[in-house]
Design a protein around this motif. Structure first.
Motif, short mmCIF file in Angstrom:
data_model
loop_
_atom_site.label_atom_id
_atom_site.label_comp_id
_atom_site.label_asym_id
_atom_site.label_seq_id
_atom_site.Cartn_x
_atom_site.Cartn_y
_atom_site.Cartn_z
N GLY A 248 37.50 69.26 -5.35
CA GLY A 248 37.83 70.50 -6.03
C GLY A 248 36.60 71.23 -6.53
N LEU A 249 35.63 70.51 -7.07
CA LEU A 249 34.41 71.13 -7.58
C LEU A 249 33.61 71.82 -6.48
CD1 LEU A 249 33.10 68.43 -10.10
CD2 LEU A 249 34.27 70.57 -10.62
N ASP A 250 33.74 71.36 -5.27
CA ASP A 250 33.01 71.95 -4.15
C ASP A 250 33.28 73.45 -4.04
OD1 ASP A 250 31.47 71.92 -1.70
OD2 ASP A 250 33.37 72.09 -0.64
N GLU A 251 34.49 73.87 -4.37
CA GLU A 251 34.83 75.29 -4.27
C GLU A 251 34.08 76.14 -5.29
OE1 GLU A 251 36.68 76.40 -1.90
OE2 GLU A 251 37.27 74.42 -1.15
N TYR A 252 33.57 75.51 -6.33
CA TYR A 252 32.91 76.27 -7.41
C TYR A 252 31.39 76.17 -7.37
CZ TYR A 252 37.67 76.15 -9.23
OH TYR A 252 39.04 76.28 -9.38
N THR A 253 30.84 75.47 -6.37
CA THR A 253 29.38 75.37 -6.30
C THR A 253 28.68 76.72 -6.16
OG1 THR A 253 29.62 74.80 -3.95
CG2 THR A 253 29.29 72.98 -5.51
N PRO A 254 29.25 77.73 -5.47
CA PRO A 254 28.58 79.03 -5.45
C PRO A 254 28.44 79.64 -6.85
CG PRO A 254 30.19 78.90 -3.69
CD PRO A 254 30.42 77.71 -4.57
N LEU A 255 29.47 79.46 -7.69
CA LEU A 255 29.39 79.99 -9.05
C LEU A 255 28.33 79.25 -9.85
CD1 LEU A 255 33.21 80.31 -9.86
CD2 LEU A 255 31.67 82.05 -8.93
N LEU A 256 28.24 77.93 -9.67
CA LEU A 256 27.21 77.15 -10.35
C LEU A 256 25.82 77.58 -9.90
CD1 LEU A 256 26.77 74.71 -12.29
CD2 LEU A 256 26.66 73.27 -10.23
N ALA A 257 25.67 77.85 -8.61
CA ALA A 257 24.39 78.29 -8.08
C ALA A 257 24.00 79.66 -8.65
CB ALA A 257 24.44 78.35 -6.55
N ARG A 258 24.95 80.55 -8.72
CA ARG A 258 24.66 81.88 -9.26
C ARG A 258 24.22 81.81 -10.71
NH1 ARG A 258 29.63 85.81 -9.50
NH2 ARG A 258 30.12 84.34 -11.19
N ASP A 259 24.77 80.87 -11.46
CA ASP A 259 24.44 80.74 -12.88
C ASP A 259 23.03 80.19 -13.12
OD1 ASP A 259 26.91 81.70 -13.46
OD2 ASP A 259 27.76 79.80 -14.19
N THR A 260 22.36 79.73 -12.06
CA THR A 260 20.98 79.26 -12.25
C THR A 260 20.01 80.43 -12.38
OG1 THR A 260 20.54 79.19 -9.85
CG2 THR A 260 21.45 77.19 -10.88
N GLY A 261 20.49 81.65 -12.15
CA GLY A 261 19.63 82.82 -12.25
C GLY A 261 18.98 83.22 -10.94
N ILE A 262 19.26 82.48 -9.88
CA ILE A 262 18.68 82.81 -8.59
C ILE A 262 19.34 84.07 -8.03
CG2 ILE A 262 20.33 81.50 -7.18
CD1 ILE A 262 17.98 80.56 -5.47
N PRO A 263 18.60 84.92 -7.30
CA PRO A 263 19.23 86.11 -6.70
C PRO A 263 20.37 85.74 -5.77
CG PRO A 263 16.84 86.24 -6.58
CD PRO A 263 17.17 84.86 -7.06
N ALA A 264 21.30 86.66 -5.59
CA ALA A 264 22.47 86.38 -4.76
C ALA A 264 22.09 85.92 -3.36
CB ALA A 264 23.36 87.63 -4.68
N ALA A 265 21.00 86.48 -2.82
CA ALA A 265 20.58 86.11 -1.47
C ALA A 265 20.12 84.66 -1.40
CB ALA A 265 19.45 87.02 -1.00
N GLY A 266 19.75 84.09 -2.55
CA GLY A 266 19.29 82.71 -2.56
C GLY A 266 20.38 81.68 -2.74
N VAL A 267 21.59 82.12 -3.08
CA VAL A 267 22.70 81.18 -3.30
C VAL A 267 22.99 80.34 -2.07
CG1 VAL A 267 25.18 81.03 -3.74
CG2 VAL A 267 23.74 82.50 -5.17
N PRO A 268 23.05 80.93 -0.87
CA PRO A 268 23.31 80.09 0.30
C PRO A 268 22.26 79.00 0.51
CG PRO A 268 23.68 82.39 0.85
CD PRO A 268 23.04 82.36 -0.51
N LEU A 269 21.01 79.27 0.11
CA LEU A 269 19.97 78.26 0.26
C LEU A 269 20.24 77.05 -0.63
CD1 LEU A 269 16.81 80.55 0.39
CD2 LEU A 269 18.06 79.53 2.30
N LEU A 270 20.71 77.30 -1.85
CA LEU A 270 21.06 76.18 -2.73
C LEU A 270 22.27 75.43 -2.18
CD1 LEU A 270 20.59 77.60 -6.35
CD2 LEU A 270 19.03 76.23 -4.97
N LEU A 271 23.20 76.16 -1.62
CA LEU A 271 24.40 75.50 -1.07
C LEU A 271 24.05 74.64 0.14
CD1 LEU A 271 27.11 78.30 -1.34
CD2 LEU A 271 26.56 76.46 -2.94
N LEU A 272 22.96 74.98 0.83
CA LEU A 272 22.53 74.15 1.93
C LEU A 272 22.17 72.74 1.46
CD1 LEU A 272 20.33 76.47 4.20
CD2 LEU A 272 22.53 75.41 4.76
#
Length: 420
Positions: A248-272
């Motif tokens: 279930g938490l997997d669905e919210y990892t993009p929100l967690l990544a965005r909260d790190t302050g990284i630009p939106a374009a960098g979110v997919p890199l963290l999800l990798l």
């Protein structure tokens, strides 16, 4: 030597078919863009959310009945039908984009997932057991999980250029083609029914009434085994206990990544990092089989702590720990499935496995609800940290309980296996 020589090609064929099927089933180019399709059609957020509820409900309601059908009729048949239902749903989405079409499509997709769940695990375990290679189930199951992830990654990479070239119709056509290919691959699965176990007593309460036949008998037999056999019941309950929260938490990892302050374009890199960790976890399944009960408990506890710390850091570097945690959770999930398959001794294997799948789906819904409340009150990082607390409790329970007696059918498992 003749037995080994005959076994190896059959095992390789089974493995190749399984990996191809897993990859193609998740090579759905609509995955990363279907929410955009819904929004561009004019659906509100509430309507989109209602579609997700329909999707989940279809899977939950059909999970156990479809498992019984697989046991009564043919597991390979259900594996062929599953992607065909998904293909029909995806075709509806792009041919007549509208809320009713989206709803029917999700019902078909959910039904397809229910047909596949339970039947696939049961078929693979039964075929390996017939070949005297049940001990290799963890290896195949882990690699199949990796193949699924690679299918998703490939779909994410291909979706953008295909969408640019042909819009939603092209993306939908590619998704339908992948499903049709998966159905074709499914016809290559071998299928042999396992003989009744030695010492089988038709009067045993875990078996269906001999006067009954077909689907109802399989349903009753599978549920009876799960209810009457303590070791099966414990292994069944372990599957949702391990798989549901991180799933279930997997669905919210993009929100967690965005909260790190990284630009939106960098979110997919963290999800990798998360995807990479999950992939590695599946590949580590053979090594994970050597874990003792306490080792398995330590795996869960370590994963929970890594995820909590990684989330609470609120920094991109924390996603290294998140990736490590997801690797451990993926490994633990595969090992929980191995334990369940090893415990089942009756003929209704797909039914029992489907009960575990249904319990996982129901628990994930509870995770969604709890996460929404916690994240709304304290933020995503705290919600992640709180969500892993059940893993620490489970780890403590596993580390302190007395070892369970080994089931006789587990002869192929290592003596110090973490799935004992």
């Amino acid at each position: 030597m003749l037995i080994v020589s005959a076994r190896v090609p059959a095992e390789r064929r089974l493995a190749a078919t399984l990996y191809a099927y897993a990859f193609l089933t998740d090579l759905v180019l609509l995955y990363p863009v279907y929410a955009l399709l819904f929004a561009d059609t004019g659906l509100s957020v509430g309507q989109i959310s209602s579609l997700f509820v329909l999707w989940s409900a279809a899977g939950i309601l059909l999970e156990v009945p479809s498992g019984a059908w697989a046991d009564a009729v043919s597991r390979r048949l259900l594996l062929c039908l599953a992607p065909l239902l998904a293909a029909a749903g995806f075709a509806l989405w792009v041919l007549v984009p509208s809320y009713p079409a989206f709803a029917v499509g999700f019902l078909l997709w959910g039904a397809g997932g229910a047909l596949r769940s339970g039947a696939l695990e049961a078929l693979v375990w039964t075929e390996l057991d017939r070949l005297g290679a049940a001990g290799r189930y963890a290896r195949l199951a882990g690699r199949a999980k990796t193949a699924e992830l690679l299918g998703v990654v490939a779909a994410m990479g291909l979706a953008a250029p295909v969408l640019a070239l042909g819009g939603y119709p092209a993306v939908g056509a590619a998704s339908v083609a992948a499903c049709l290919a998966a159905a074709a691959v499914a016809t290559r699965f071998p299928e042999h029914r396992a003989p009744e176990p030695a010492g089988h007593d038709p009067a045993d309460e875990t078996q269906p009434d001999p006067d009954e036949a077909g689907w109802w008998a399989s349903l009753r037999g599978g549920l009876a085994e799960a209810r009457a056999d303590r070791s099966v019941r414990a292994a069944l309950l372990l599957v949702p206990a391990v798989a549901a929260v991180w799933g279930g938490l997997d669905e919210y990892t993009p929100l967690l990544a965005r909260d790190t302050g990284i630009p939106a374009a960098g979110v997919p890199l963290l999800l990798l990092l998360v995807w990479a960790g999950t992939t590695v976890g599946g590949l580590l399944a053979p090594a994970g089989e050597r874990l003792t009960e306490r080792g398995f408990a330590a795996l869960l506890a370590g994963a929970a702590l890594a995820l909590a710390v990684g989330a609470l850091l609120r920094h991109p570097a924390g996603f290294v720990l998140v990736g490590v945690a997801f690797a451990a959770f993926q490994l633990a999930t595969v090992l929980a499935d191995v334990r369940l398959q090893a415990r089942i001794s009756g003929p209704d294997r797909a039914t029992v496995t489907s009960v575990a799948g249904m319990a996982t789906d129901l628990t994930i819904i509870a995770v969604y609800a709890g996460y929404g409340v916690m994240a709304g009150a304290a933020g995503n990082a705290v919600a992640f940290a709180v969500a892993v607390l059940p893993y620490l409790l489970l780890a403590g329970r596993l580390a302190t309980r007395r070892p369970a007696r080994r089931v006789r059918s587990n002869r192929s498992l290592p003596e110090n296996s973490g799935v004992s």
